[in-house]
Design a protein around this motif. Structure first.
Motif, PDB file in Angstrom:
ATOM      1  N   LYS A 280       0.803  -1.222   0.000  1.00  0.00           N
ATOM      2  CA  LYS A 280       0.000   0.000   0.000  1.00  0.00           C
ATOM      3  C   LYS A 280       0.837   1.273   0.000  1.00  0.00           C
ATOM      4  CE  LYS A 280      -0.742  -0.352   5.022  1.00  0.00           C
ATOM      5  NZ  LYS A 280      -1.761  -0.565   6.070  1.00  0.00           N
ATOM      6  N   HIS A 281       2.140   1.153   0.254  1.00  0.00           N
ATOM      7  CA  HIS A 281       3.033   2.308   0.233  1.00  0.00           C
ATOM      8  C   HIS A 281       3.530   2.649  -1.171  1.00  0.00           C
ATOM      9  CE1 HIS A 281       5.513  -1.292   0.330  1.00  0.00           C
ATOM     10  NE2 HIS A 281       6.385  -0.596  -0.356  1.00  0.00           N
ATOM     11  N   VAL A 282       3.275   1.777  -2.149  1.00  0.00           N
ATOM     12  CA  VAL A 282       3.800   1.974  -3.512  1.00  0.00           C
ATOM     13  C   VAL A 282       3.211   3.257  -4.118  1.00  0.00           C
ATOM     14  CG1 VAL A 282       3.917   0.978  -5.831  1.00  0.00           C
ATOM     15  CG2 VAL A 282       4.140  -0.505  -3.820  1.00  0.00           C
ATOM     16  N   PRO A 283       4.035   4.092  -4.767  1.00  0.00           N
ATOM     17  CA  PRO A 283       3.558   5.376  -5.298  1.00  0.00           C
ATOM     18  C   PRO A 283       2.390   5.264  -6.272  1.00  0.00           C
ATOM     19  CG  PRO A 283       5.958   5.316  -5.308  1.00  0.00           C
ATOM     20  CD  PRO A 283       5.501   3.942  -4.937  1.00  0.00           C
ATOM     21  N   VAL A 284       2.445   4.265  -7.175  1.00  0.00           N
ATOM     22  CA  VAL A 284       1.369   4.108  -8.163  1.00  0.00           C
ATOM     23  C   VAL A 284       0.846   2.672  -8.107  1.00  0.00           C
ATOM     24  CG1 VAL A 284       0.690   4.247 -10.580  1.00  0.00           C
ATOM     25  CG2 VAL A 284       2.403   5.843  -9.679  1.00  0.00           C
ATOM     26  N   ILE A 285      -0.432   2.543  -7.736  1.00  0.00           N
ATOM     27  CA  ILE A 285      -1.090   1.242  -7.654  1.00  0.00           C
ATOM     28  C   ILE A 285      -2.266   1.225  -8.625  1.00  0.00           C
ATOM     29  CG2 ILE A 285      -2.366  -0.361  -6.170  1.00  0.00           C
ATOM     30  CD1 ILE A 285      -0.882   0.928  -3.782  1.00  0.00           C
ATOM     31  N   ILE A 286      -2.296   0.232  -9.503  1.00  0.00           N
ATOM     32  CA  ILE A 286      -3.404   0.065 -10.449  1.00  0.00           C
ATOM     33  C   ILE A 286      -4.152  -1.207 -10.056  1.00  0.00           C
ATOM     34  CG2 ILE A 286      -4.081  -0.225 -12.856  1.00  0.00           C
ATOM     35  CD1 ILE A 286      -1.447   1.134 -13.640  1.00  0.00           C
ATOM     36  N   ALA A 287      -5.427  -1.063  -9.728  1.00  0.00           N
ATOM     37  CA  ALA A 287      -6.234  -2.196  -9.278  1.00  0.00           C
ATOM     38  C   ALA A 287      -7.210  -2.622 -10.357  1.00  0.00           C
ATOM     39  CB  ALA A 287      -6.980  -1.842  -8.006  1.00  0.00           C
ATOM     40  N   VAL A 288      -7.269  -3.928 -10.595  1.00  0.00           N
ATOM     41  CA  VAL A 288      -8.195  -4.499 -11.572  1.00  0.00           C
ATOM     42  C   VAL A 288      -9.025  -5.557 -10.854  1.00  0.00           C
ATOM     43  CG1 VAL A 288      -8.433  -5.685 -13.785  1.00  0.00           C
ATOM     44  CG2 VAL A 288      -6.481  -4.132 -13.397  1.00  0.00           C
ATOM     45  N   ASN A 289     -10.325  -5.236 -10.659  1.00  0.00           N
ATOM     46  CA  ASN A 289     -11.190  -6.159  -9.933  1.00  0.00           C
ATOM     47  C   ASN A 289     -12.637  -5.865 -10.314  1.00  0.00           C
ATOM     48  OD1 ASN A 289     -12.743  -7.472  -7.727  1.00  0.00           O
ATOM     49  ND2 ASN A 289     -10.712  -7.799  -6.827  1.00  0.00           N
ATOM     50  N   THR A 290     -13.398  -6.889 -10.624  1.00  0.00           N
ATOM     51  CA  THR A 290     -14.786  -6.681 -11.045  1.00  0.00           C
ATOM     52  C   THR A 290     -15.700  -6.276  -9.892  1.00  0.00           C
ATOM     53  OG1 THR A 290     -15.161  -9.056 -10.795  1.00  0.00           O
ATOM     54  CG2 THR A 290     -14.621  -8.262 -13.005  1.00  0.00           C
ATOM     55  N   ASP A 291     -15.206  -6.429  -8.646  1.00  0.00           N
ATOM     56  CA  ASP A 291     -15.976  -6.040  -7.460  1.00  0.00           C
ATOM     57  C   ASP A 291     -15.641  -4.606  -7.088  1.00  0.00           C
ATOM     58  OD1 ASP A 291     -17.317  -5.736  -5.085  1.00  0.00           O
ATOM     59  OD2 ASP A 291     -16.090  -7.186  -3.965  1.00  0.00           O
ATOM     60  N   LEU A 292     -16.558  -3.682  -7.345  1.00  0.00           N
ATOM     61  CA  LEU A 292     -16.310  -2.273  -7.077  1.00  0.00           C
ATOM     62  C   LEU A 292     -16.087  -1.994  -5.587  1.00  0.00           C
ATOM     63  CD1 LEU A 292     -16.108   0.506  -8.386  1.00  0.00           C
ATOM     64  CD2 LEU A 292     -18.589   0.768  -8.084  1.00  0.00           C
ATOM     65  N   GLY A 293     -16.580  -2.874  -4.733  1.00  0.00           N
ATOM     66  CA  GLY A 293     -16.426  -2.679  -3.296  1.00  0.00           C
ATOM     67  C   GLY A 293     -15.176  -3.323  -2.721  1.00  0.00           C
ATOM     68  N   ALA A 294     -14.297  -3.852  -3.560  1.00  0.00           N
ATOM     69  CA  ALA A 294     -13.083  -4.511  -3.073  1.00  0.00           C
ATOM     70  C   ALA A 294     -12.179  -3.512  -2.351  1.00  0.00           C
ATOM     71  CB  ALA A 294     -12.327  -5.145  -4.239  1.00  0.00           C
ATOM     72  N   PRO A 295     -11.622  -3.886  -1.204  1.00  0.00           N
ATOM     73  CA  PRO A 295     -10.765  -2.977  -0.433  1.00  0.00           C
ATOM     74  C   PRO A 295      -9.554  -2.469  -1.195  1.00  0.00           C
ATOM     75  CG  PRO A 295     -11.386  -4.880   0.891  1.00  0.00           C
ATOM     76  CD  PRO A 295     -11.844  -5.162  -0.504  1.00  0.00           C
ATOM     77  N   ILE A 296      -9.111  -3.201  -2.216  1.00  0.00           N
ATOM     78  CA  ILE A 296      -7.938  -2.784  -2.983  1.00  0.00           C
ATOM     79  C   ILE A 296      -8.129  -1.398  -3.584  1.00  0.00           C
ATOM     80  CG2 ILE A 296      -8.705  -3.847  -5.151  1.00  0.00           C
ATOM     81  CD1 ILE A 296      -5.084  -3.815  -3.839  1.00  0.00           C
ATOM     82  N   PHE A 297      -9.397  -1.033  -3.872  1.00  0.00           N
ATOM     83  CA  PHE A 297      -9.661   0.286  -4.467  1.00  0.00           C
ATOM     84  C   PHE A 297      -9.450   1.423  -3.462  1.00  0.00           C
ATOM     85  CE2 PHE A 297     -12.364  -2.310  -7.425  1.00  0.00           C
ATOM     86  CZ  PHE A 297     -11.618  -2.050  -8.574  1.00  0.00           C
ATOM     87  N   ASP A 298      -9.418   1.095  -2.172  1.00  0.00           N
ATOM     88  CA  ASP A 298      -9.195   2.127  -1.159  1.00  0.00           C
ATOM     89  C   ASP A 298      -7.774   2.668  -1.197  1.00  0.00           C
ATOM     90  OD1 ASP A 298     -11.792   1.809  -0.300  1.00  0.00           O
ATOM     91  OD2 ASP A 298     -11.270   0.397   1.295  1.00  0.00           O
ATOM     92  N   VAL A 299      -6.836   1.860  -1.682  1.00  0.00           N
ATOM     93  CA  VAL A 299      -5.435   2.296  -1.725  1.00  0.00           C
ATOM     94  C   VAL A 299      -4.944   2.536  -3.148  1.00  0.00           C
ATOM     95  CG1 VAL A 299      -4.908   1.093   0.422  1.00  0.00           C
ATOM     96  CG2 VAL A 299      -4.536  -0.069  -1.753  1.00  0.00           C
ATOM     97  N   ALA A 300      -5.768   2.185  -4.142  1.00  0.00           N
ATOM     98  CA  ALA A 300      -5.332   2.274  -5.537  1.00  0.00           C
ATOM     99  C   ALA A 300      -5.246   3.721  -6.026  1.00  0.00           C
ATOM    100  CB  ALA A 300      -6.288   1.487  -6.429  1.00  0.00           C
ATOM    101  N   THR A 301      -4.241   3.974  -6.845  1.00  0.00           N
ATOM    102  CA  THR A 301      -4.122   5.265  -7.532  1.00  0.00           C
ATOM    103  C   THR A 301      -5.106   5.314  -8.695  1.00  0.00           C
ATOM    104  OG1 THR A 301      -1.741   5.105  -7.044  1.00  0.00           O
ATOM    105  CG2 THR A 301      -2.451   6.884  -8.509  1.00  0.00           C
ATOM    106  N   PHE A 302      -5.182   4.198  -9.421  1.00  0.00           N
ATOM    107  CA  PHE A 302      -6.130   4.037 -10.528  1.00  0.00           C
ATOM    108  C   PHE A 302      -6.807   2.688 -10.376  1.00  0.00           C
ATOM    109  CE2 PHE A 302      -2.463   6.453 -12.119  1.00  0.00           C
ATOM    110  CZ  PHE A 302      -3.078   7.643 -12.471  1.00  0.00           C
ATOM    111  N   GLY A 303      -8.053   2.596 -10.801  1.00  0.00           N
ATOM    112  CA  GLY A 303      -8.761   1.334 -10.684  1.00  0.00           C
ATOM    113  C   GLY A 303      -9.745   1.132 -11.821  1.00  0.00           C
ATOM    114  N   THR A 304     -10.028  -0.135 -12.094  1.00  0.00           N
ATOM    115  CA  THR A 304     -11.002  -0.467 -13.121  1.00  0.00           C
ATOM    116  C   THR A 304     -11.696  -1.771 -12.750  1.00  0.00           C
ATOM    117  OG1 THR A 304     -11.315  -0.995 -15.472  1.00  0.00           O
ATOM    118  CG2 THR A 304      -9.235  -1.655 -14.490  1.00  0.00           C
ATOM    119  N   THR A 305     -12.959  -1.895 -13.165  1.00  0.00           N
ATOM    120  CA  THR A 305     -13.712  -3.124 -12.920  1.00  0.00           C
ATOM    121  C   THR A 305     -13.782  -3.992 -14.171  1.00  0.00           C
ATOM    122  OG1 THR A 305     -15.775  -1.943 -13.410  1.00  0.00           O
ATOM    123  CG2 THR A 305     -15.127  -2.119 -11.089  1.00  0.00           C
ATOM    124  N   VAL A 306     -12.906  -3.724 -15.134  1.00  0.00           N
ATOM    125  CA  VAL A 306     -12.866  -4.534 -16.349  1.00  0.00           C
ATOM    126  C   VAL A 306     -12.447  -5.965 -15.999  1.00  0.00           C
ATOM    127  CG1 VAL A 306     -10.437  -4.053 -16.886  1.00  0.00           C
ATOM    128  CG2 VAL A 306     -12.014  -4.586 -18.732  1.00  0.00           C
TER     129      VAL A 306
END
Length: 320
Positions: A280-306
């Motif tokens: 979670k300390h990484v400067p740029v985090i890109i999260a890819v998860n079809t669950d919009l409520g996934a906790p990973i999106f709380d720390v992501a710099t960019f995210g997509t549900t693709v």
């Protein structure tokens, strides 16, 4: 003079990088807290370990000789208590790792101390201020410790600048009757995890996969994709527990810290607390998860549900 006590972390007789970071954090507040900065080294290899912690700003190195370099939380707890009882430090710094969190709370409880875990900010503004995440990493929370004569903090790794070389602190042994510690374990051997030729801690770009990968047959595809885009393949714990990848690929509290990573592509990872610890300390985090409520999106710099496999198709075409 209250001072600061840093508990060195070592693994199988080798100092962990986080030890120099703990000392570096202590140095930044040392003059405002007052008193000496002591480093406590626990293990069988105290002489070489002591040389490794003789960094700039350290005033004294204390050692507790044990029969083995194997970590035992009860031994560490008792060793810290012995050092704290002798010198009465105001601040005790411990690494926020699987080892550190196994004895930090016990030390704090026995000392009646203030306690904060996973601290990533440290300051003194008339009083000690520790900063940590709250509400699933959505806010940064500042904590103070009114009325406490001692404070125990576990510090997040890969966060504080390590202390510089050039120290020459004296070494003082602390006598500890290990046989009197009830429940202490006896170490038999240490088994290194199977090597896969990668080092997550040194990777600058990591493509990490989680449960969303669905089955073992898809691992090879993402391994090839990682190589194609210039990334190192990482994973969450369920992938290792399933036997789909060696433990060397695991990012998280019981795996490896993505210490040097600048870009983290999390694919099919929900974002459990244990995994977030490692990245979670990484400067740029890109999260890819079809669950919009996934906790990973709380720390992501960019995210997509693709869909992750549709993304893989696109990346394979682009980098073909």
């Amino acid at each position: 003079m209250p001072g600061i006590l840093v508990v060195a972390e070592q693994h199988n007789g080798q100092l962990c990088d986080v030890t120099a970071e703990l000392i570096g954090a202590a140095v930044t507040v040392k003059s405002r807290i007052g008193g000496p900065l002591r480093v406590l080294v626990i293990g069988a290899s105290v002489n070489p370990l002591s040389k490794g912690v003789a960094l700039a700003g350290v005033d004294e190195i204390q050692t507790v000789q044990t029969a083995s370099d194997h970590f035992d939380p009860l031994v560490y707890e008792q060793a810290v208590m012995a050092a704290a009882s002798q010198d009465k430090p105001f601040l005790i710094l411990i690494a926020h790792t699987a080892n550190g969190t196994a004895f930090a709370a016990g030390v704090a409880a026995r000392l009646g101390a203030g306690l904060a875990s996973d601290v990533f900010g440290l300051d003194v503004e008339g009083e000690l201020i520790a900063t940590r995440s709250a509400y699933r990493n959505k806010v940064a929370m500042e904590l103070d410790f009114p009325g406490k004569d001692v404070v125990v903090l576990t510090l997040r790794g890969a966060t504080f600048a390590p202390a510089e070389q050039g120290g020459s602190a004296p070494v003082s042994p602390i006598s500890l009757l290990l046989g009197a510690i009830k429940g202490a374990s006896s170490h038999i051997e240490y088994q290194e995890p199977t090597s896969s030729g990668i080092d997550i801690t040194k990777a600058e770009f990591i493509l990490s996969v989680g449960r969303g990968i669905q089955n073992k047959d898809n691992v090879q595809r993402f391994e090839a994709l990682a190589e194609r885009i210039g990334a190192v393949l990482g994973c969450s714990r369920p992938i290792v527990d399933s036997g789909w990848l060696p433990k060397a690929h695991q990012v998280g509290q019981s795996g490896k810290l993505a210490s040097n990573c600048q870009l983290y592509l999390a694919v099919g990872i929900s974002g459990a607390t244990q995994h977030l610890f490692g990245m979670k300390h990484v400067p740029v985090i890109i999260a890819v998860n079809t669950d919009l409520g996934a906790p990973i999106f709380d720390v992501a710099t960019f995210g997509t549900t693709v869909d992750m496999f549709e993304l893989a198709d696109a990346l394979e075409r682009h980098f073909n």
